[in-house]
Design an enzyme around this catalytic site. Structure first.
Site, mmCIF file in Angstrom:
data_model
loop_
_atom_site.group_PDB
_atom_site.id
_atom_site.type_symbol
_atom_site.label_atom_id
_atom_site.label_comp_id
_atom_site.label_asym_id
_atom_site.label_seq_id
_atom_site.Cartn_x
_atom_site.Cartn_y
_atom_site.Cartn_z
ATOM 1 N N THR A 1 -14.348 -71.066 -5.717
ATOM 2 C CA THR A 1 -15.703 -71.565 -6.000
ATOM 3 C C THR A 1 -15.957 -72.812 -5.164
ATOM 4 O OG1 THR A 1 -15.682 -70.631 -8.203
ATOM 5 C CG2 THR A 1 -17.235 -72.420 -7.821
ATOM 6 N N LYS B 1 -17.217 -68.187 -3.556
ATOM 7 C CA LYS B 1 -18.282 -68.077 -4.566
ATOM 8 C C LYS B 1 -19.190 -69.297 -4.485
ATOM 9 C CE LYS B 1 -19.066 -67.662 -9.575
ATOM 10 N NZ LYS B 1 -19.390 -68.970 -10.117
ATOM 11 N N SER C 1 -11.389 -67.582 -14.782
ATOM 12 C CA SER C 1 -11.609 -68.959 -14.334
ATOM 13 C C SER C 1 -10.314 -69.772 -14.333
ATOM 14 C CB SER C 1 -12.617 -69.634 -15.271
ATOM 15 O OG SER C 1 -12.648 -71.027 -15.041
ATOM 16 N N HIS D 1 -24.448 -70.499 -9.609
ATOM 17 C CA HIS D 1 -23.641 -70.957 -10.735
ATOM 18 C C HIS D 1 -24.492 -70.895 -12.014
ATOM 19 C CE1 HIS D 1 -19.606 -73.176 -10.873
ATOM 20 N NE2 HIS D 1 -19.937 -73.080 -12.149
ATOM 21 N N TYR E 1 -10.562 -73.233 -8.643
ATOM 22 C CA TYR E 1 -11.130 -74.553 -8.366
ATOM 23 C C TYR E 1 -10.018 -75.341 -7.701
ATOM 24 C CZ TYR E 1 -15.424 -74.319 -11.211
ATOM 25 O OH TYR E 1 -16.660 -74.041 -11.697
#
Ligand code: FMN
Length: 365
Positions: free
Chosen positions: A156, A228, A108, A252, A131
């Site tokens: 994402t 995603k 992440s 999610h 992100y």
């Protein structure tokens, strides 16, 4: 009674005993009524297997590839922020556990160890989950990921606005661990974390990214791009037309928008829309080897686990993550044997019963 966990729910139960209350709440929570979180499970349960017997299943192969990366089972580690919530070695332990099981981990943007530190500890393939944090920060992250040896960028897309969990609001939950990928970056916390993190978690702080900017993102790197969080055939169409290499169908874990279908229910229309032009993955609610087989039978290449990685981590660090993956491996192997299948890359059609109203029937005319 066995002392070792015998399924993922045993890991969950044990993790609950060791993770501090507010951290536990934020890991387990879904958005609002948690309808989607529950439906991720009930949707898997609505699919049933069609076992086939009297076949030679002596040589079962459950290894596969994700955009060319070899993995020994069709299960990977989903991106999730802040593994320090579950273990002091955080993402370093997770990546070691994934490596012991010879599978892929997505790291992440919000990790507590930097992408370079995690890459150093990795023995298996790594993808970087992105992100968008504005043009310059995103560019910095993508370039570093490529440099550090990550094999794909997984953007994402399903968090256009922060979605505080109601449990977090009640607990007045505060992020305490460092977002290590931004170490030394002199920016306000809101720009780095993507949320205001005042009690209201104001929506206005998020930085928009639209389809028209995907080309810009692709221009930053030669790495493959995975989206995603795609949930409809309509968006899957645009995604493949934009040349993305993979689509990860996901709710999610039901943590962002409540009141959608379960992720596995969205798979048929997305597989149909992608027409083989992108690999399809799914996560959200995967807890059993039979879930993995069901997803693969619908045309998915591999499935991801989110919360269970925290359970494994909390119970036994890298060994725990490895333990979770190995239980799934055993269950996948057993489901393959019972269904008379010998290769996950070549599953027979008619392996599962699909409810009549799933798939393209649900799409708008
Ligand atoms: C504590 C936690 C943190 C997460 N953080 C991220 C994240 O940083 N980026 C992301 O794309 N998904 C994140 N997710 C979602 C997971 O990648 C995944 O979609 C989801 O957990 C899968 O559902 P499951 O938990 O039912 O397996 C997070 C999930 C959890 C539980």
């Amino acid at each position: 009674m066995s002392l070792d966990p015998i399924n993922l729910y045993d890991y969950e139960e044990r993790a609950r005993m060791v993770i501090p209350h507010n951290d536990w709440d934020t890991i387990e929570a879904g958005a609002m009524d948690m309808f989607t979180t529950r439906r991720n499970r009930t949707a898997f349960e609505a699919l049933t297997l069609r076992p086939r017997f009297l076949r030679d299943i002596g040589d079962v192969d459950i290894s596969t590839t994700m955009l060319g990366e070899e993995i020994s089972l069709p299960v990977f580690i989903c991106p999730a922020g802040s593994h320090l919530k579950a273990h002091p070695d955080g993402e370093l332990a997770t990546v070691r556990g994934a490596g012991m099981s010879n599978t892929l981990m997505m790291l992440s943007t919000g990790s507590n160890y930097s992408m370079e530190e995690v890459s150093e500890a990795a023995t298996g393939p790594l993808w970087f989950q992105l992100y968008h944090r504005g043009y310059d920060l995103t560019e910095m992250l993508v370039h570093r990921a490529e440099e550090a040896g990550f094999k794909a960028i997984c953007l994402t897309v399903d968090t256009p606005a922060p979605s505080p969990k109601e449990r977090d609001l009640r607990n007045n939950y505060q992020r305490t661990h460092e977002l290590a990928n931004f170490r030394g970056v002199d920016r306000p916390q809101s720009e780095i974390s993507g949320t205001d993190e005042t009690p209201g978690w104001q929506v206005s702080r998020t930085i928009p990214l639209t389809w028209s900017e995907l080309e810009w993102l692709r221009g930053l790197t030669s790495l493959p791009l995975v989206l995603k969080g795609i949930r409809t055939a309509e968006d899957a169409h645009i995604a493949v037309e934009s040349g993305v290499n993979g689509i990860q169908v996901s709710t999610h874990g039901g943590r962002q928008l409540d009141m959608t279908m379960g992720a596995i229910e969205m798979v048929p229309e997305i597989v149909e829309a992608a027409k083989g032009q992108a690999e399809i993955y799914v996560d959200s609610g995967v807890r059993r080897g039979s879930d993995v087989i069901k997803a693969l039978a619908l045309g998915v290449t591999a499935v991801g686990i989110g919360r269970p990685l925290f359970w494994g981590l909390a119970v036994n660090g890298a060994e725990g993550v490895h333990g979770v993956l190995e239980l799934l491996r055993e269950e996948v192997n057993r489901a393959m044997a019972y269904c008379g299948q010998t290769s996950v890359k070549d599953l027979e059609s008619n392996l599962i019963n699909i409810p009549n109203d799933w798939g393209p029937n649900r799409m708008a005319p």
